[in-house]
Scaffold this motif. Sequence first.
Motif, PDB file in Angstrom:
ATOM      1  N   GLU A 120      -3.354  16.813  20.882  1.00  0.00           N
ATOM      2  CA  GLU A 120      -2.562  15.380  20.031  1.00  0.00           C
ATOM      3  C   GLU A 120      -2.054  16.350  18.853  1.00  0.00           C
ATOM      4  O   GLU A 120      -2.633  16.826  18.219  1.00  0.00           O
ATOM      5  CB  GLU A 120      -3.355  14.588  19.951  1.00  0.00           C
ATOM      6  CG  GLU A 120      -3.965  13.264  20.808  1.00  0.00           C
ATOM      7  CD  GLU A 120      -4.580  11.595  20.271  1.00  0.00           C
ATOM      8  OE1 GLU A 120      -4.384  11.977  18.935  1.00  0.00           O
ATOM      9  OE2 GLU A 120      -5.370  11.201  21.413  1.00  0.00           O
ATOM     10  N   ALA A 126       0.578  15.377  15.879  1.00  0.00           N
ATOM     11  CA  ALA A 126       2.204  14.577  14.987  1.00  0.00           C
ATOM     12  C   ALA A 126       3.016  15.312  13.818  1.00  0.00           C
ATOM     13  O   ALA A 126       2.078  16.766  13.798  1.00  0.00           O
ATOM     14  CB  ALA A 126       1.112  13.568  14.421  1.00  0.00           C
ATOM     15  N   GLU A 171       5.473  14.846  10.615  1.00  0.00           N
ATOM     16  CA  GLU A 171       6.173  13.902   9.913  1.00  0.00           C
ATOM     17  C   GLU A 171       7.399  14.371   9.145  1.00  0.00           C
ATOM     18  O   GLU A 171       7.154  15.592   8.751  1.00  0.00           O
ATOM     19  CB  GLU A 171       4.608  13.754   8.460  1.00  0.00           C
ATOM     20  CG  GLU A 171       5.333  12.881   7.531  1.00  0.00           C
ATOM     21  CD  GLU A 171       4.511  12.331   6.614  1.00  0.00           C
ATOM     22  OE1 GLU A 171       4.972  12.474   5.281  1.00  0.00           O
ATOM     23  OE2 GLU A 171       2.994  12.114   6.903  1.00  0.00           O
ATOM     24  N   THR A 185       7.045   9.573  11.889  1.00  0.00           N
ATOM     25  CA  THR A 185       6.608  10.625  11.623  1.00  0.00           C
ATOM     26  C   THR A 185       6.550  10.373  13.644  1.00  0.00           C
ATOM     27  O   THR A 185       6.936   8.706  14.248  1.00  0.00           O
ATOM     28  CB  THR A 185       4.967   9.827  11.935  1.00  0.00           C
ATOM     29  OG1 THR A 185       4.750   9.730  10.524  1.00  0.00           O
ATOM     30  CG2 THR A 185       3.902  10.562  12.521  1.00  0.00           C
ATOM     31  N   ARG A 186       6.205  11.380  14.674  1.00  0.00           N
ATOM     32  CA  ARG A 186       6.531  11.450  16.097  1.00  0.00           C
ATOM     33  C   ARG A 186       5.183  11.817  16.006  1.00  0.00           C
ATOM     34  O   ARG A 186       4.372  12.614  16.005  1.00  0.00           O
ATOM     35  CB  ARG A 186       7.723  12.495  16.591  1.00  0.00           C
ATOM     36  CG  ARG A 186       9.150  12.090  16.152  1.00  0.00           C
ATOM     37  CD  ARG A 186       9.235  10.631  16.115  1.00  0.00           C
ATOM     38  NE  ARG A 186       9.688  11.470  17.435  1.00  0.00           N
ATOM     39  CZ  ARG A 186      10.724   9.581  18.374  1.00  0.00           C
ATOM     40  NH1 ARG A 186      11.059   8.642  17.248  1.00  0.00           N
ATOM     41  NH2 ARG A 186      10.439   9.800  19.189  1.00  0.00           N
ATOM     42  N   TYR A 187       5.129  11.999  17.368  1.00  0.00           N
ATOM     43  CA  TYR A 187       3.832  11.904  17.752  1.00  0.00           C
ATOM     44  C   TYR A 187       3.298  11.926  19.901  1.00  0.00           C
ATOM     45  O   TYR A 187       4.559  12.783  20.522  1.00  0.00           O
ATOM     46  CB  TYR A 187       3.001   9.970  18.199  1.00  0.00           C
ATOM     47  CG  TYR A 187       1.661   9.402  16.966  1.00  0.00           C
ATOM     48  CD1 TYR A 187       1.284  10.223  16.480  1.00  0.00           C
ATOM     49  CD2 TYR A 187       3.173   8.932  16.545  1.00  0.00           C
ATOM     50  CE1 TYR A 187       1.336   9.346  14.476  1.00  0.00           C
ATOM     51  CE2 TYR A 187       3.137   8.411  15.308  1.00  0.00           C
ATOM     52  CZ  TYR A 187       1.243   8.249  14.677  1.00  0.00           C
ATOM     53  OH  TYR A 187       0.886   8.161  13.473  1.00  0.00           O
ATOM     54  N   TYR A 188       3.261  13.685  19.508  1.00  0.00           N
ATOM     55  CA  TYR A 188       3.050  14.275  21.210  1.00  0.00           C
ATOM     56  C   TYR A 188       1.950  14.756  21.876  1.00  0.00           C
ATOM     57  O   TYR A 188       0.620  14.344  21.107  1.00  0.00           O
ATOM     58  CB  TYR A 188       4.067  16.055  20.871  1.00  0.00           C
ATOM     59  CG  TYR A 188       5.125  15.349  19.512  1.00  0.00           C
ATOM     60  CD1 TYR A 188       6.121  15.060  20.637  1.00  0.00           C
ATOM     61  CD2 TYR A 188       5.090  15.750  18.411  1.00  0.00           C
ATOM     62  CE1 TYR A 188       7.120  15.362  19.648  1.00  0.00           C
ATOM     63  CE2 TYR A 188       6.434  15.372  18.105  1.00  0.00           C
ATOM     64  CZ  TYR A 188       7.058  15.731  18.335  1.00  0.00           C
ATOM     65  OH  TYR A 188       8.496  15.109  17.559  1.00  0.00           O
ATOM     66  N   ASP A 239       6.659  13.500  23.918  1.00  0.00           N
ATOM     67  CA  ASP A 239       6.651  12.365  22.693  1.00  0.00           C
ATOM     68  C   ASP A 239       6.365  11.501  23.389  1.00  0.00           C
ATOM     69  O   ASP A 239       7.090  10.679  24.208  1.00  0.00           O
ATOM     70  CB  ASP A 239       8.089  12.372  22.520  1.00  0.00           C
ATOM     71  CG  ASP A 239       8.544  11.521  21.543  1.00  0.00           C
ATOM     72  OD1 ASP A 239       7.845  10.621  21.047  1.00  0.00           O
ATOM     73  OD2 ASP A 239       9.329  12.292  20.561  1.00  0.00           O
ATOM     74  N   THR A 275       5.757   8.664  20.788  1.00  0.00           N
ATOM     75  CA  THR A 275       6.313   8.192  19.521  1.00  0.00           C
ATOM     76  C   THR A 275       6.001   6.259  20.193  1.00  0.00           C
ATOM     77  O   THR A 275       5.319   5.426  19.727  1.00  0.00           O
ATOM     78  CB  THR A 275       7.092   8.714  18.966  1.00  0.00           C
ATOM     79  OG1 THR A 275       6.693   9.538  18.738  1.00  0.00           O
ATOM     80  CG2 THR A 275       7.018   7.526  17.119  1.00  0.00           C
ATOM     81  N   ARG A 277       3.049   5.118  21.600  1.00  0.00           N
ATOM     82  CA  ARG A 277       2.249   4.461  21.063  1.00  0.00           C
ATOM     83  C   ARG A 277       2.604   3.532  19.854  1.00  0.00           C
ATOM     84  O   ARG A 277       1.769   2.657  19.321  1.00  0.00           O
ATOM     85  CB  ARG A 277       1.573   5.991  19.450  1.00  0.00           C
ATOM     86  CG  ARG A 277       0.846   6.764  20.115  1.00  0.00           C
ATOM     87  CD  ARG A 277      -0.114   7.147  19.937  1.00  0.00           C
ATOM     88  NE  ARG A 277      -0.347   7.029  18.856  1.00  0.00           N
ATOM     89  CZ  ARG A 277      -1.113   7.910  17.992  1.00  0.00           C
ATOM     90  NH1 ARG A 277      -0.985   9.182  18.212  1.00  0.00           N
ATOM     91  NH2 ARG A 277      -1.634   7.526  16.970  1.00  0.00           N
TER      92      ARG A 277
END
Length: 700
Positions: free
Chosen positions: A257, A259, A261, A267-270, A293, A295, A298
């Motif tokens: 994981e 992230a 910002e 914020t993007r999450y990967y 990705d 995001t 999430r």
Amino acid sequence: MRLDEPGGAVETAAEPGLPVPRPSDGLLTSGAADKIAELVARAARAPSGLIYFIEGGDRLCLAGAYGLPGLREDAADRPIKGSLAEVVLTGGQPLVVTDLATEPRLPADSPLRAVPGAFLGHPIRDETGEIVGLSCAYDTAPRSWTPEQIAAVAAAAQVSTLVIAEQRARHEVDRQRRFLDTVLDSLHDGVTACDADGRVVLANARMREMWAGERATAAVRDAEAVEGLTDGHGKPIGCGDLPLFRALHGEHLRNEELAFEGRARSTRYYLVDAQPITGPDGRVTGAVQAVQDVTRRRRAERFRTCELRVTTALAEARGIEAAAPRVLEAVVSTLDWAHAELWLVDDAAGVARPAARWSAPGWADDIDTPSELPYGQGLAGRVWQVGKPLWIRDVGRPQSLISQETAATSRLHTALALPVRHGLEPLGVLCVFADTIEDPEDELLALLSGVAALLGQFLDRRLVDDLQRQLARSKNEYLALIGHELRTPLTSISAYTEILGELGPDALATDGPALLEVIDRNTAKLRHIIDELLELSALDTGHAAMTMAPVDLADVVRQSVRRTAEAIDGSPLELTADLPDELMLPGDRRRLQQIVDNLLGNAVKYSPDGGRISVRLTSAGRAAELSVSDTGIGVAPDEREKLFTRLYRSSMVRDRAIPGTGLGLALSRAVVHRHHGTIELSDHEGPGTTVLVRLPLDAR
């Protein structure tokens, strides 16, 4: 082109910039073919050299030429059949012609027999041995070709074979690279590969799109590669924590994981998979990572959590006062925004008032919320007016419906407000604010529209529940009334009627009138109760006639105050009134008079020990406000909500045996509601009670 045509060879390609046709299969570039043609001519000591390739199995395509003037454009692509090339390509052996005029292998009608010249040709084969073209030298005069010259043309054909093999290999590598690039660029995941030194050698289009700028291609040891990146727990990472770096050192990673910002706190999450690339000797030659990705996934999970928290809060709360803060907290924490408010509509007063607010930590003291907003004014008032969501990208800009002072001091930017309603009936407005500038998002709008709908259902359901409880209580109280308020006068009527029947003529003449007066008084009391119940029922069901016309409410109140003052003259009560000269509104004058008389009558009745009664009439926004205050016995706090239900009488009233039916305020509320107004007990200092009535000044 046909070699048995005079002047059929192409013009010289000695000038490098001169364009020549290229073989369709990409075996040789035109520059390379021209150089080989020059080598053929020079090695054979001939004025011209030519390189041809087979096109489509039955035609020749000129690839390179040297030393032949007089190019005819239509000679560059000619059939193989009937040409000298056919002899070479069919036999697969070199063709040596010293004199074209006497060459027996030429057809008898060939025009080359009339043209002097010599020809030396050799087949060109590819790396598999298949004949793919022709290397030849041409002289305009008959001549002999020495073994060295023949060997030189054969060597040129072999060079062509080697060059073809090399260029085919390059072509295949390029084809595979393009194929791989196309496959990688079509992926929804980002892919990055680095060499053994950590330099990024590949980044597909999705990777460059996700990590814009130089981040996507920054070496794994560069600080730029980790700027803004955190692990799954929000902890900033260093170069050594990068999945690509770890894979370069032998680790195999799955669903790691990360992230990121951005500058606007978006914020993007990967999720990252990474593994080393090993060579034939087992040594690590690089590493590759695939970045997904997640995001949106999430966010969808957070949205579902928010919906669950909102639903749970509404299911567990008994009223909006308890439910609203929990709902706003769920919304603020889910969106990672700064502040949220719930406004409830007071339709009669024409204003919206804040019912609850929630701010992220550190924001509570910075945001000023107005005590009320008129219909059509401010963000909540405008959404109430237009009846649809409003997204304001930056409340700090002029005409944003938020005051400049509030926007500046609160540091808020984006605002989203949605109507809360049940059906078409407006009940309130849900407002949320961010401390960053956000662009409109359909998913977010859908989530908050669902939250607003749940709030609308909750408010309507609580209203229905309250009505059901009031109905059950009214039923019980109605039965109690039947057992007391109705039975008492009926008992008196029955008893006195029986006494009248037993009296003799003399006693009847003496006592009869007094007995009949008691019977008449109790009959009137019964009639009054029944009339009020019937009228209340008609008002509740909408069957009561309402004659709506412009009414001067100030004059209505003034008349009631004058009659009440006359009635209490000489008593220990003081009556004061603060009234405007005129206050016009649409209404039923008789019904409005009934409300005012009832409120003043209650103030007098429930002030048995004297005191002060105050009447005040004003306009507030687009509503008239009438307040009647007394310093009488008051109402217990736990009974305030019950006071306007039919047949309810407070414990203090019952303890003091003050007469009444408990229908007066219920009737007043029904009349006020028919005028689209509200009636309530307002805050009151000291002993006594204040009743506040709001009536709209505009027709509804």
